[in-house]
Design a protein around this motif. Structure first.
Motif, PDB file in Angstrom:
ATOM      1  N   GLY A  42       0.833  -1.204   0.000  1.00 26.89           N
ATOM      2  CA  GLY A  42       0.000   0.000   0.000  1.00 26.89           C
ATOM      3  C   GLY A  42       0.866   1.251   0.000  1.00 26.89           C
ATOM      4  O   GLY A  42       0.563   2.234   0.675  1.00 26.89           O
ATOM      5  N   ALA A  43       1.941   1.215  -0.787  1.00 32.46           N
ATOM      6  CA  ALA A  43       2.928   2.292  -0.774  1.00 32.46           C
ATOM      7  C   ALA A  43       2.523   3.452  -1.683  1.00 32.46           C
ATOM      8  O   ALA A  43       3.332   3.954  -2.471  1.00 32.46           O
ATOM      9  CB  ALA A  43       4.297   1.737  -1.162  1.00 32.46           C
ATOM     10  N   MET A  44       1.286   3.838  -1.573  1.00 29.76           N
ATOM     11  CA  MET A  44       0.802   5.000  -2.323  1.00 29.76           C
ATOM     12  C   MET A  44      -0.481   5.483  -1.666  1.00 29.76           C
ATOM     13  O   MET A  44      -1.205   4.701  -1.052  1.00 29.76           O
ATOM     14  CB  MET A  44       0.560   4.659  -3.788  1.00 29.76           C
ATOM     15  CG  MET A  44      -0.530   3.635  -3.994  1.00 29.76           C
ATOM     16  SD  MET A  44      -0.519   2.854  -5.599  1.00 29.76           S
ATOM     17  CE  MET A  44       0.848   1.727  -5.454  1.00 29.76           C
ATOM     18  N   TYR A  86       6.592   7.449   2.736  1.00 28.40           N
ATOM     19  CA  TYR A  86       8.004   7.081   2.593  1.00 28.40           C
ATOM     20  C   TYR A  86       8.332   5.718   3.198  1.00 28.40           C
ATOM     21  O   TYR A  86       9.009   4.903   2.573  1.00 28.40           O
ATOM     22  CB  TYR A  86       8.900   8.151   3.226  1.00 28.40           C
ATOM     23  CG  TYR A  86       8.814   9.486   2.547  1.00 28.40           C
ATOM     24  CD1 TYR A  86       9.417   9.697   1.307  1.00 28.40           C
ATOM     25  CD2 TYR A  86       8.139  10.537   3.136  1.00 28.40           C
ATOM     26  CE1 TYR A  86       9.345  10.923   0.673  1.00 28.40           C
ATOM     27  CE2 TYR A  86       8.059  11.774   2.515  1.00 28.40           C
ATOM     28  CZ  TYR A  86       8.662  11.965   1.278  1.00 28.40           C
ATOM     29  OH  TYR A  86       8.579  13.180   0.657  1.00 28.40           O
ATOM     30  N   LEU A  87       7.878   5.493   4.410  1.00 32.81           N
ATOM     31  CA  LEU A  87       8.230   4.226   5.060  1.00 32.81           C
ATOM     32  C   LEU A  87       7.624   3.039   4.323  1.00 32.81           C
ATOM     33  O   LEU A  87       8.240   1.977   4.213  1.00 32.81           O
ATOM     34  CB  LEU A  87       7.803   4.231   6.529  1.00 32.81           C
ATOM     35  CG  LEU A  87       8.552   5.245   7.407  1.00 32.81           C
ATOM     36  CD1 LEU A  87       8.027   5.196   8.836  1.00 32.81           C
ATOM     37  CD2 LEU A  87      10.052   5.007   7.371  1.00 32.81           C
ATOM     38  N   ARG A  88       6.427   3.229   3.801  1.00 28.66           N
ATOM     39  CA  ARG A  88       5.812   2.132   3.041  1.00 28.66           C
ATOM     40  C   ARG A  88       6.582   1.878   1.739  1.00 28.66           C
ATOM     41  O   ARG A  88       6.717   0.731   1.303  1.00 28.66           O
ATOM     42  CB  ARG A  88       4.347   2.442   2.747  1.00 28.66           C
ATOM     43  CG  ARG A  88       3.476   2.281   3.981  1.00 28.66           C
ATOM     44  CD  ARG A  88       2.009   2.448   3.662  1.00 28.66           C
ATOM     45  NE  ARG A  88       1.586   3.795   3.978  1.00 28.66           N
ATOM     46  CZ  ARG A  88       0.448   4.352   3.582  1.00 28.66           C
ATOM     47  NH1 ARG A  88      -0.389   3.674   2.824  1.00 28.66           N
ATOM     48  NH2 ARG A  88       0.137   5.571   3.939  1.00 28.66           N
ATOM     49  N   ALA A  92       8.303  -1.550   0.690  1.00 30.63           N
ATOM     50  CA  ALA A  92       7.980  -2.174  -0.595  1.00 30.63           C
ATOM     51  C   ALA A  92       9.249  -2.564  -1.348  1.00 30.63           C
ATOM     52  O   ALA A  92       9.312  -3.652  -1.940  1.00 30.63           O
ATOM     53  CB  ALA A  92       7.128  -1.229  -1.442  1.00 30.63           C
ATOM     54  N   VAL A  93      10.245  -1.714  -1.326  1.00 30.22           N
ATOM     55  CA  VAL A  93      11.505  -2.058  -2.005  1.00 30.22           C
ATOM     56  C   VAL A  93      12.136  -3.266  -1.326  1.00 30.22           C
ATOM     57  O   VAL A  93      12.593  -4.205  -1.984  1.00 30.22           O
ATOM     58  CB  VAL A  93      12.482  -0.861  -2.017  1.00 30.22           C
ATOM     59  CG1 VAL A  93      13.818  -1.264  -2.628  1.00 30.22           C
ATOM     60  CG2 VAL A  93      11.874   0.315  -2.783  1.00 30.22           C
ATOM     61  N   ARG A  94      12.131  -3.264   0.001  1.00 26.00           N
ATOM     62  CA  ARG A  94      12.684  -4.407   0.738  1.00 26.00           C
ATOM     63  C   ARG A  94      11.900  -5.674   0.386  1.00 26.00           C
ATOM     64  O   ARG A  94      12.474  -6.730   0.139  1.00 26.00           O
ATOM     65  CB  ARG A  94      12.607  -4.119   2.250  1.00 26.00           C
ATOM     66  CG  ARG A  94      12.975  -5.240   3.148  1.00 26.00           C
ATOM     67  CD  ARG A  94      14.443  -5.677   3.127  1.00 26.00           C
ATOM     68  NE  ARG A  94      15.355  -4.572   3.287  1.00 26.00           N
ATOM     69  CZ  ARG A  94      16.446  -4.397   2.520  1.00 26.00           C
ATOM     70  NH1 ARG A  94      16.746  -5.273   1.578  1.00 26.00           N
ATOM     71  NH2 ARG A  94      17.243  -3.381   2.692  1.00 26.00           N
TER      72      ARG A  94
END
Ligand code: FES
Length: 101
Positions: A42-44, A86-88, A92-94
């Motif tokens: 949910g990085a947006m 930002y933290l999400r 997500a990249v991790r």
């Protein structure tokens, strides 16, 4: 092969260069692993910044399969998110990196 902040890049500097936009990282209807991870985390929120984060993240994963958190933060630096996800994005990249092991 390198992400660029397009609002800071004169068009003449992109002449005769291969350009990949966010639409070009998926394989047809199959999302790039980092796109899938952004969905899963949910990085947006509004999505205005998402293309920039995704391109930066995809470029990072191309050159470093298991980046440190500092490398992820460095790669995403310059992308601004007014919604504050930002933290999400970092998670997500991790997640994408873990999925690609
Ligand atoms: Fe709204 Fe980043 S999700 S600006």
């Amino acid at each position: 092969g390198k992400p660029a902040i397009t609002c800071m890049l004169p068009v003449k500097n992109a002449a005769a260069r291969k350009i990949t936009t966010i639409e070009g990282v998926a394989q047809g209807s199959v999302l790039h692993r980092v796109q899938q991870a952004f969905v899963e985390e949910g990085a947006m929120q509004c999505g205005y910044c998402t293309s920039g984060f995704l391109i930066s993240a995809a470029a990072l994963i191309e050159r470093t399969r298991m980046p440190s958190d500092a490398e992820i933060r460095d790669a995403l630096d310059g992308n601004l998110c007014r919604c504050g996800v930002y933290l999400r994005c970092i998670r997500a990249v991790r997640r994408a990196c873990e999925a690609m092991k």
